[in-house]
Design an enzyme around this catalytic site. Structure first.
Site, PDB file in Angstrom:
ATOM      1  N   GLY A 112      33.889  39.524  45.485  1.00  0.00           N
ATOM      2  CA  GLY A 112      33.770  39.933  44.083  1.00  0.00           C
ATOM      3  C   GLY A 112      32.779  39.038  43.361  1.00  0.00           C
ATOM      4  N   GLY A 139      30.876  39.916  39.820  1.00  0.00           N
ATOM      5  CA  GLY A 139      31.615  40.126  38.583  1.00  0.00           C
ATOM      6  C   GLY A 139      31.388  39.029  37.561  1.00  0.00           C
ATOM      7  N   GLN A 140      32.093  39.169  36.444  1.00  0.00           N
ATOM      8  CA  GLN A 140      31.934  38.228  35.329  1.00  0.00           C
ATOM      9  C   GLN A 140      32.264  36.804  35.765  1.00  0.00           C
ATOM     10  OE1 GLN A 140      34.934  38.375  32.334  1.00  0.00           O
ATOM     11  NE2 GLN A 140      33.667  37.437  30.749  1.00  0.00           N
ATOM     12  N   ASP A 161      30.193  41.397  47.711  1.00  0.00           N
ATOM     13  CA  ASP A 161      30.669  42.381  46.730  1.00  0.00           C
ATOM     14  C   ASP A 161      30.389  43.767  47.290  1.00  0.00           C
ATOM     15  OD1 ASP A 161      31.446  43.705  44.260  1.00  0.00           O
ATOM     16  OD2 ASP A 161      31.092  41.782  43.285  1.00  0.00           O
ATOM     17  N   TYR A 170      47.664  46.910  36.227  1.00  0.00           N
ATOM     18  CA  TYR A 170      46.990  45.635  36.524  1.00  0.00           C
ATOM     19  C   TYR A 170      48.029  44.499  36.566  1.00  0.00           C
ATOM     20  CZ  TYR A 170      43.853  41.641  35.594  1.00  0.00           C
ATOM     21  OH  TYR A 170      43.184  40.446  35.634  1.00  0.00           O
ATOM     22  N   LYS A 227      49.264  42.425  39.835  1.00  0.00           N
ATOM     23  CA  LYS A 227      49.038  40.975  39.895  1.00  0.00           C
ATOM     24  C   LYS A 227      50.368  40.222  40.029  1.00  0.00           C
ATOM     25  CE  LYS A 227      44.513  40.321  39.663  1.00  0.00           C
ATOM     26  NZ  LYS A 227      43.708  39.383  40.472  1.00  0.00           N
TER      27      LYS A 227
HETATM   28  N1  SER Z   1      40.907  39.880  30.879  1.00  0.00           N
HETATM   29  C1  SER Z   1      41.982  40.576  31.514  1.00  0.00           C
HETATM   30  C2  SER Z   1      42.122  41.934  30.984  1.00  0.00           C
HETATM   31  O1  SER Z   1      41.935  42.104  29.801  1.00  0.00           O
HETATM   32  C3  SER Z   1      43.275  39.848  31.322  1.00  0.00           C
HETATM   33  O2  SER Z   1      43.484  39.049  32.397  1.00  0.00           O
HETATM   34  O3  SER Z   1      42.434  42.833  31.703  1.00  0.00           O
END
Ligand code: SER
Length: 323
Positions: free
Chosen positions: A12, A15-16, A38, A146, A150
């Site tokens: 990854g 990514g940011q 990636d 998400y 996680k």
């Molecule tokens: N930056 C993430 C989100 O907004 C939070 O961990 O999904």
């Protein structure tokens, strides 16, 4: 400190977080010792400074092949679907966020990988979690896919450490703010966009309401946290799920008034969308005393110093003559 003998795979890396973490790891360990990977080749210049491999982490065969080809000793596994994008593709978010992690943990268990870094998130908390100074151990009832994925990942990490001795280390990141690479579809992305728009157009329409407080962190602190956690003696790591880490908490209104100190003409409007409900289920501030005690976590940036740094850099990007 990097010993020079570590061979690191970043999954990854475009990514940011991945972009800046890869840069930092290459500075510390030498570019050729850090393999970036990636789904696609990188478009930014930093991607060309060392080895790069196209990798979908769900492809365990390719992952295993890369680990043995480069004799990888550490993995930073960052690939994930974030909160807002995950709500649009819940099954894909579960598959990538959980099965991708399991591929990495299994590879670490079987091969020569000595350490794994994996980011968790404040999204593992939910509406019944205490919202102020959210403790390390508390009620966790995430409502987004998400957060659910996680939280499952956190339990898998602790399980692989306890059962198989995999040295996996994680952080519950808050919203990450940076100006180099765009964020990947999270609820906290407004805090990145607001700076970009302030410099580019002078105004911003925010999808969260003015008083929505969320925990945030400037990218240099986020990178430092990962490096510091990975360098800590294994004996000091008492949390194998993921550590709470906090830095700054603010609302859109507060960041807007901080921006106005530098750009007095800046204007902000509010039009909350589906992300408001997500934000309302998350903590407003984080108790990170366990991370501070175990491995010395200490953020450097507050809202004024972060704002000054970002705006200076964005203005310079827009007009390189301004040095
Ligand atoms: N930056 C993430 C989100 O907004 C939070 O961990 O999904």
């Amino acid at each position: 400190m990097g010993t020079g003998t570590e061979k690191i795979l970043v999954i990854g890396a475009n990514g940011q977080l991945g972009t800046e973490l890869t840069e930092a790891l290459r500075r510390t360990n030498g570019s050729h010792n850090v393999v970036a990977s990636d789904l696609q080749l990188p478009t930014h210049a930093a991607g060309e400074e060392g080895p790069f491999e196209v990798l979908n982490v769900l492809d365990s065969g390719k992952l295993g092949e890369l680990l043995s080809r480069y004799k990888i000793t550490q993995i930073y596994h960052l690939a994930a679907l974030l909160s807002a994008t995950g709500e649009k593709k819940p099954k894909l978010a579960w598959d990538l966020n959980v099965n991708g992690l399991l591929n990495v943990l299994d590879a670490a268990r079987e091969g020569g990988v000595r350490k794994v870094f994996w980011p968790s998130t404040i999204a593992v908390f939910g509406p019944n979690t205490p919202r102020q100074h959210t403790p390390q151990h508390t009620i966790m009832d995430p409502t987004t896919i998400y957060g659910i994925s996680k939280l499952a990942g956190e339990r898998w990490c602790e399980y692989y450490f306890t059962k198989y001795g995999v040295d996996v280390r994680g952080l519950r990141y808050p919203g990450l703010i940076s100006y180099k690479q765009p964020p990947g579809g999270g609820t906290t992305d407004y805090a990145v966009d607001i700076y970009q728009q302030a410099v580019e157009t002078g105004s911003y329409q925010c999808y969260l309401s003015e008083n929505t407080y969320l925990p945030m962190m400037y990218m240099p602190d986020a990178v430092q946290a990962a490096l510091q956690l990975m360098e800590a003696d294994a004996g000091k790591i008492t949390i194998r799920s993921s550590y709470n880490i906090g830095a700054i908490s603010f609302s859109p209104e507060e960041v807007a008034s901080e921006i106005k100190k530098h750009l007095p003409e800046f204007r902000i409007g509010y039009q909350p969308d589906f992300r408001q409900q997500i934000a309302d289920s998350w903590p407003q501030s984080i108790d990170d005393s366990v991370a501070r005690r175990d491995w010395g976590w200490q953020p450097q940036y507050d809202l004024p110093s972060m704002t000054k740094d970002i705006l200076t850099n964005l203005k310079r990007k827009k007009n390189p003559a301004l040095v």
